[in-house]
Design an enzyme around this catalytic site. Sequence first.
Site, PDB file in Angstrom:
ATOM      1  CG  ASN A   1      -3.854   5.352   1.234  1.00 38.71           C
ATOM      2  OD1 ASN A   1      -3.457   6.517   1.224  1.00 38.71           O
ATOM      3  ND2 ASN A   1      -3.002   4.326   1.310  1.00 38.71           N
ATOM      4  CD  GLU A   2      -0.235   5.471  -1.027  1.00 38.40           C
ATOM      5  OE1 GLU A   2       0.212   4.333  -0.786  1.00 38.40           O
ATOM      6  OE2 GLU A   2       0.342   6.514  -0.671  1.00 38.40           O
ATOM      7  CG  ASP A   3      -6.905   0.662  -3.026  1.00 37.32           C
ATOM      8  OD1 ASP A   3      -5.905   0.674  -2.279  1.00 37.32           O
ATOM      9  OD2 ASP A   3      -8.007   0.246  -2.653  1.00 37.32           O
TER      10      ASP A   3
END
Length: 792
Positions: A434-436
């Site tokens: 998630n969103e890395d």
Amino acid sequence: MGFFELPLSNGWTFKDRDDHDPDAWMSVPAVPSTVQQDLIANKRLEDPYIGFNELKAQWVNEKSWIYRTDLKRPDVPTGAKVVIVFDGLDTFASVTLNGQNILTSSNMFIGHRVDVTKLLLESDGPHVLEIEFDCAQLKAQELRSKYPGHRWEGFNGDMARLAVRKAQYHWGWDWGPVIMAAGIWRDVRLEAYSVRVAGLWPQTQLEHNRKTATITATAEIDAVVSGYYTVSFCLCLRGKQIACQSLLVEVNSSKSIEAKLQINNPELWWPHGYGSQPLYDMSVSISGGPGNELHKMSKRIGIRSAEVIQQPDKHGKSFFFRINGQDIFCGGSCWIPADSLLPSIRQDRYKSWIDLMVKGGQTMVRVWGGGIYEDKAFYETCDEMGLLVWQDFMFACGNYPVWPELLESIQREVTYNICRLRHHPSIVIYVGNNEDYQVQEQAYMTYNYEDKDPQSWLKTNFPARYIYEKLLPDAVAELSPSTFYHPGSPWGDGKLTSDPTVGDMHQWNADGHERRLATYLVENLRTATDLETYIHLTQVVQAETMMFGYRGWRRQWGNDRQCGGALLWQINDCWPTISWAIVDYFQRPKPAYYTVKRVMESLAVGVRREHHDWSVVHARPPTKSKYEIWVASSRREGINATVELRFLSVMNGDNLRPPIVYDVTVTPNGTTDIVSDGVIDHIAQHQPHVLAVRLWVNGRVVSRDADWPQPLKYLDFSDRGLVVKVQNGNIPGQQRLAISVLRPVKCLVFEERDNIKLSDSALDIMPGDEQVVTVSGLSGSDLPLKYRFLGQ
């Protein structure tokens, strides 16, 4: 003997590791549990969910803890193996039996099996089992200090969290507390056996014509006593045997055995709203002779095909799901763990959460990467109710390090969890994080999409790419090859994560917290003078925003699949708080839950007039405005319908123009544009008016929508002539609320109570259009539900 198991849920005590007082040991009501739950039970900790008690509980995060229980020598025959099974230890755990170390663990996402045959059977006991949980917070900080060359970048919480394979939200998030749980968070038990089924992997292959399916079932057999065994594979549906195959095999310790079962005219598993959810029972049993079954394992599976369609189109490249050949608009929500103290989430709580999503018209839920690989009850209920699952791996909002021991732990983690989850028909995608990749972009870390050498990625300042584009896809390809893998969320073929033409994207530029809320309120609604009204108005804004967004995204689905779905942030909370959740911690829906529900109905009509910026023209109404009307459908067949448009005065409820009626054929699984260039001009001396539409099918209203003159703060909502008639339903404990008005009412919201269910709320009510809300769960002594509407 065959197989025997004994839960180790009772008889535990615990203490602060550094408290050497002999009386320091405290009782544990039951495991699974957390230190926080056990301290609360012993009146050593105030409930961290109340007031500012979270701050009073911070000391718990900085301690190490020991759990202890006594085991009796199990009564098993010679030649049997005895193991202790730990389904989840949170997080740095050192386990001893009779003072001898039997397990060291540093990853809460992995289960463990430890052979303790010799230690348990060599004496009658008692045998002391101890688990020491080292402080994850301090351990993480120590690990971070060992690697100063790594860029510890990310959003939310202490960045030392990136070094530890523990639920990342435990470090605190923008919607959650800092509660560093520790303890035996999943089941622990003794198992004794001479032979067992160690694993079962049923792979389903559905032919393109969907008339034939093949189940390839692979069983892993673990035998203490070598010999010949009969292994029987059986597939059943609703208790009826569909196919069966038995094999006589020699097993010398461990063996993998495969059977292929063919099914003609299989019953297909569908997302809810598109078909039924038949679940086949796939079982494998091992026996030592007729009538001598030694062990059996079963898994419930669904027969379906699942694809992610990525094809060039006029918008860029598509990204949507196709189930059994049917394109599916995946409207739904993101899921965070339903509690910061995970063992408190029981099976019935999972079921009621998923029931809320399904009844809310949601087709997909995303298991967010900062939480956990969920309990089996979560996925089993999604299977049963037809809720598609987008499954993140547990990486969120950070640049994760990749030293060898950590990569090895991650490899075991993903292997363990893919094998645990891969049979569920509800899971249709695995996603790396998630969103890395957004962290990589915002911190200006190196990412060269054209570089395809995984070893070189490890040497950059964004080494986590190796996890998402090498380790994870390889694991999915090997262990669950029929499931689509996506490197991250958001991600799109190496383009910027904000690129709307490819992959998925996160529309999360609504930061500002209370400032943002205050701005929306002052620009659109009249100022609140008390807390209750302020809460109500913020929820009205959320309901309007979510409705508007989902209405538009769903409309785009029909425009060449421009939008493949939308998963709102978020469905739930992990504690009682103010957040984006559309249902609160206590499972009480907010108004946004209902507005999204209506937009997600299988047939949903929409109306919208062009935006008129009042701030520029100083509250002058437009002399004319354009409007458009459409119908979104997820039906698999065309529908003959009627759409009615009314122009209603906000002031007195009169029809300012005669209603306009359109006879339409609604396009299946798409969008039908009915009016794209309508014009309103010189309407009754510029009276503020509502555009109200209704969709009729077979003489019944199946959908409504309304477009109000904006901003709402300029409208007079006094004297609406609202009448709510209470009628007893045909079912005990059920009421019907018949609602009528003389003048248009905006966002009529009914009171939410525990154990009370509403069929609808947050309604716009128009004159001459009575609506009925069903209330379930009321007793005869309950007071009528309170309600309020905008401007009341």
